[in-house]
Design an enzyme around this catalytic site. Sequence first.
Site, PDB file in Angstrom:
ATOM      1  N   LYS A  47      33.034  48.828  44.519  1.00  0.00           N
ATOM      2  CA  LYS A  47      34.318  48.909  43.816  1.00  0.00           C
ATOM      3  C   LYS A  47      34.586  47.587  43.083  1.00  0.00           C
ATOM      4  CE  LYS A  47      36.891  47.650  47.951  1.00  0.00           C
ATOM      5  NZ  LYS A  47      38.107  47.821  48.706  1.00  0.00           N
ATOM      6  N   TYR A  92      48.104  18.561  31.688  1.00  0.00           N
ATOM      7  CA  TYR A  92      49.542  18.857  31.746  1.00  0.00           C
ATOM      8  C   TYR A  92      50.222  18.027  32.821  1.00  0.00           C
ATOM      9  CZ  TYR A  92      49.157  22.946  28.698  1.00  0.00           C
ATOM     10  OH  TYR A  92      48.961  23.775  27.629  1.00  0.00           O
TER      11      TYR A  92
HETATM   12  C1  LIG Z   1      37.366  51.338  53.098  1.00  0.00           C
HETATM   13  C2  LIG Z   1      36.464  50.178  52.860  1.00  0.00           C
HETATM   14  N1  LIG Z   1      35.226  50.204  53.361  1.00  0.00           N
HETATM   15  C3  LIG Z   1      34.360  49.188  53.178  1.00  0.00           C
HETATM   16  C4  LIG Z   1      34.729  48.061  52.466  1.00  0.00           C
HETATM   17  C5  LIG Z   1      33.741  46.912  52.307  1.00  0.00           C
HETATM   18  O1  LIG Z   1      34.237  45.777  52.957  1.00  0.00           O
HETATM   19  P1  LIG Z   1      33.371  44.437  53.055  1.00  0.00           P
HETATM   20  O2  LIG Z   1      33.239  43.944  51.666  1.00  0.00           O
HETATM   21  O3  LIG Z   1      34.197  43.543  53.912  1.00  0.00           O
HETATM   22  O4  LIG Z   1      32.074  44.811  53.651  1.00  0.00           O
HETATM   23  C6  LIG Z   1      36.002  47.989  51.930  1.00  0.00           C
HETATM   24  C7  LIG Z   1      36.391  46.784  51.172  1.00  0.00           C
HETATM   25  O5  LIG Z   1      37.457  46.345  51.055  1.00  0.00           O
HETATM   26  C8  LIG Z   1      36.895  49.079  52.126  1.00  0.00           C
HETATM   27  O6  LIG Z   1      38.126  49.050  51.631  1.00  0.00           O
END
Ligand SMILES: Cc1ncc(COP(=O)(O)O)c(C=O)c1O
Length: 377
Positions: free
Chosen positions: A35, A261
């Site tokens: 993601k 700044y």
């Molecule tokens: C539902 C879910 N599963 C797995 C993950 C992967 O997490 P990580 O990057 O800590 O392995 C996430 C990441 O936020 C998540 O929201």
Amino acid sequence: MRKPWLQIDLDVLKENVRIVRDAVGPSSEVIFVVKSNAYNHGAIPVATAAYHAGMRWFGVAYLDEALELRRVLDKPGLLVMGVVEPGDVPTLVQHRITPIVVSLEHGRALGDAALAARTRLSVHFKIDTGMGRLGVHWKQAAKVYGQLLAHPGLQIDGIMSHFATVEPGRPESAIAQAERFTDFDRRRRRIDPRPVMRHLSSSRAMLYYQEWDFDAVRPGIALYGYGTQDSKMRASTRPFLEWKSNLVQVKKVPAGFQVGYYSTYTTERPTTIGTVCAGYTDGFLRTLSKQGIVLVGGKRCRVAGRVSMNWLTVDLGRDSTAQVGDEVVLIGRQGDEEIWAGELARLCRTIPYEILTNIAYRTERRYLSSAGDAEPV
Ligand SMILES: Cc1ncc(COP(=O)(O)O)c(C=O)c1O
């Protein structure tokens, strides 16, 4: 025109994939969380290279992200871990994308939409075992599962949950969550003996607790090379995203010279000030003003004064021979020195996830790959 860019080494990613795949073993699937544009590493090249290295499932937050992946990868399973809407159902079915179901109402709405489209939607059922964010509360989970199981528009192919805390020194809450998950699965099997894909662990749990692998694990950050340094962990991976820019101006300045700044930095002795093309609009957080480090000429140099929108200034030292155009490393390695998102995160009192995902989306990404895997299949 000089601008910051990202250099992403897909060979290291593929090594990480193999390390994690080997650590987990053949009895569990690995769902690679890509993601947020693969934590900003570029979802398409990353997923494509990972697919070539053996990854067969990917997890994203939004349907758009899954569709983008499906355009270039026909085969792998795609799990949308955010909340889809009934109007998304025909697209999900057409592109074989699996959403999660987070409540009875949500499940029914998706199932009804599937029936209306004369189809059946494959879903994963999400249980809230203690994260308190998404999913059916563990106390109601078995009942709701039974109700959704009976819906002719739905096919429940997986059950999942997510850990709130995984601290091996204080494992109680993670153990409680895992027990709730196992207990739910036991009750589920009384009404639904079919095997479904059961997954709970993201990176930290995967790295410390083999017993919670179930049928799949969902690592993200570990595959990007972060959070795997502890020798007690099952896998050790390396970061593969480097963030670079250039010096756009270099000035020899006297003592008493003020920089940036609000003139928060005044040189104590004659020195060299380098102006780097990167600022908070590029994702170099303003919190790093006066404390951030960048690499120039193989040396660690401190940010001088405030980070501004498009530029930051560094004190290169009196004898610096740096010149306009010299490469500056914001994240990565130069000579014997390195600076990674974990170090920047500690300086900013945040986590490497935020440092990585804050890098501006528009930043040019240059991919290194010995196999030419940056190209979609
Ligand atoms: C539902 C879910 N599963 C797995 C993950 C992967 O997490 P990580 O990057 O800590 O392995 C996430 C990441 O936020 C998540 O929201």
